[in-house]
Design an enzyme around this catalytic site. Structure first.
Site: not given
Lengths: 308, 308, 308
Positions: A52, A81, A102, A130
């Site tokens: 979303r 890696k 994120r 957020h």
């Protein structure tokens, strides 16, 4: 100097007003912005999946003529890696004009911003922040109620782990006449620091209650949250609590005719489907507003010159 | 006839010069190329993940107005249904104008090219070739030193498995006055065929040494490589060797003032963070150059007509 | 009212004719449509991976100037957080103008369409329907044979689980003069309902046979299918049957000079490589036609106004 958005409180109240005004204008006149980001590239750096949020950012950029690149999970990124976030962002600075990150680890976007040559938008870091969800919530409240002050805000469900709740409280606490009603089971109350460092010092009225029904008639806004399975330590607690705070059409009868229901989505069953057709259900409007507010944010962070 | 790039030696020295000149012009005048690939589509066919390389190709195409599609790992591709590379490329030929393929199996891009109706760029096949990394390295050396001849090139770290090292040696071997200093532990020396088939037949001076410190003052370029965990057979050998060849700010004091440090990235800890601010650290410049050189390559393989 | 495409039979015969005519025109004049979807966004919601189908949709949109977003597997989508298809499509309706959904569960795209504000195209739901594959097959047959009526159609391989076969039979059954020859091992015969509900009621001539060789000379079209490993309950049955119906260049000698071979791809080994160069091999043409037919479908579902 490059500007980032890591914490919702990085923005002053007047900067938030400016963003919401711009978002409103984008909502009203989307065509005006259809080429505002022609030739610009957004990188979506998602170290954990969030469809979303990612698609909302991508839509925001595509709506303005820009393009998009990135990765959707750590397993398909160079993180496997052993590359540091600092190196990744320096590399991505050569590719994109702006990025949304994120990350499961709190503080990772802040650290990335430190090394970045392009604006970094925190698209969620662990249980931390957020900010674009908070802007979305603020825009939706303002659209529905025509103000961000003098409101009684109910927050219901998981108030302990829900980062959107914490950010929303801190952001609304900056407006006058806000009163919070915090509705949750004992185990999922808001963390003590929210009360001790945000609400008490500013003398912001609040109550903590266990029952949604008894306070519903008082609310101007009801912010529902998902009781996230992944936050629980054992299945038993989850099962016992998850249905405690379910909103139904029946319960909605007790609410004011202009009390709007918000939810950051995805919902599981904390809002029953019979609420969806209620004109006070604002959670899908939130999704739409989330696109506009991200468009506004991208424009401001990129410093795009706009026609009046 | 469709042209591909599978091995860096597929290009003649004059073709490389042409590509690097074009890449330099793109670097200087990016806006001139902003619509050079309007309506063109690049497919990124990554059978194993490589964020950096994939995003570099995507950036290259997006910078020129084109668009991008593809897959990021074998698990999300039709390969899981048992489709051959030959069939996949015939299908992709119907979708895209050009493609970049990363494959764990050596020779897969060559085989794809055989069946393709569109240009195929090898974006890395196993331990074999990675020609756009080589072009990136050459462009960076030429930018920093204004030449590709008469240079003492140090290559340090894993010289056995590092495909970028092998390709770079073969490519630089075509210029005059090149001298190699090969710095590695005994276990990770360059393969014998490099010495027997490339260096000795052309009488190219080289030394193999164990110590970075003693040769550092002689170098014009130091090419560092990652000691890749996945190339080792046991954990013990990896732990013992991985820190042997770490470059630090302290060590850099012994290097020439115009000795540039390159690294194909990602690094783990073979270049310590205190080197990053040294103006001789060129590894993030490489990332930027990698985009320009891929733009140049795409333009040439597509045969795009450019304004003078 | 928003129009969707969930089942190939959602389209009338005249709507199919219109789509195929438009697809033919796109094939002949691709440049005419290069900006037909400027500013439009396609969401590809793939709850299970399918590179070919996804890239075909993306190519279709990109060919017309639009852009693309989405997810490629359930593991990178909000589905892992327990979100319903109904909620996901309401969210995606805020992001995209049209969407293509692939889902392992039969009926999921139909359910999504019920809640969607944008056109939903079923890109394959379990063993159920895959209407754009059927349109692709129809377009290819019509291109090669200049008609969709009066044809003897051989369908070979896995006729039990192959959803493309079932859809193709139902769709062709609507044209006059069609005769089916159903070639499969006993275990993989077409389901009884196809015979009882589609073929018998309309008096459509058909035979069920075990041997490809004996019927090959009679066919106008041979539709080969993959014997999908994942459909079998045990390895033994799969091994025993998978090679039973392999088409080779040798066998092709018995076929009519204008008998075209189709296959929905990916193939494993049911068509041997020596058939690929036969001008009657039409399976890669299908891939190309698949793009055109999807372009036509997107244009019609979006109601894009086209120049004459």
């Amino acid at each position: 100097m490059v500007r980032h958005l890591i914490d919702p409180l990085d923005l002053s109240v007047s900067e938030i007003d400016d963003l919401l005004n711009l978002a409103d204008d984008i909502s009203a006149h989307p065509q005006k912005y259809a080429h505002a980001c022609d030739g610009k590239k957004l990188a979506t750096l998602f170290y954990e999946p969030s469809t979303r949020t990612r698609l909302s950012f991508e839509t925001a950029m595509l709506n303005m003529g820009g393009s998009v690149m990135g990765f959707h999970s750590a397993s398909t990124s160079s993180a496997t890696k052993g590359e540091s976030v600092a190196d990744t962002i320096r590399v991505v600075s050569c590719f994109a004009d702006i990025c949304a990150m994120r990350h499961p680890k709190e503080g990772a976007p802040r650290r990335a911003a430190h090394f970045s040559k392009i604006p970094v938008i925190n698209a969620g870091d662990g249980g931390h922040q957020h900010p674009t969800q908070t802007l979305t919530d603020l825009m939706t409240i303002r659209c529905k109620k025509s103000r961000l002050h003098d409101l009684t805000i109910g927050l219901c469900g998981d108030l302990k782990f829900g980062r959107t709740v914490h950010s929303l409280i801190k952001s609304l606490a900056r407006y006058s006449g806000i009163r919070f009603i915090l509705i949750s089971p004992e185990e999922l109350r808001v963390p003590g620091y929210i009360i001790d460092e945000v609400l008490r010092p500013q003398n912001i009225p609040f109550q903590e209650v266990r029952s949604l029904d008894e306070v519903l008639p008082k609310l101007d806004i009801l912010y529902m949250t998902r009781v996230q399975k992944e936050r629980f330590f054992n299945e038993e607690d989850y099962v016992r609590l998850k249905d405690s705070y379910v909103l139904t059409a029946e319960k909605m009868k007790a609410a004011k005719p202009d009390m709007y229901v918000l939810h950051p989505l995805p919902r599981v069953n904390e809002i029953s489907l019979d609420v969806d057709d209620d004109p006070r259900a604002a959670y899908f409007d939130q999704v739409q507003n989330g696109v506009y507010v991200r468009q506004a944010l991208i424009l401001r962070l990129l410093g795009v010159k706009l026609p009046c």
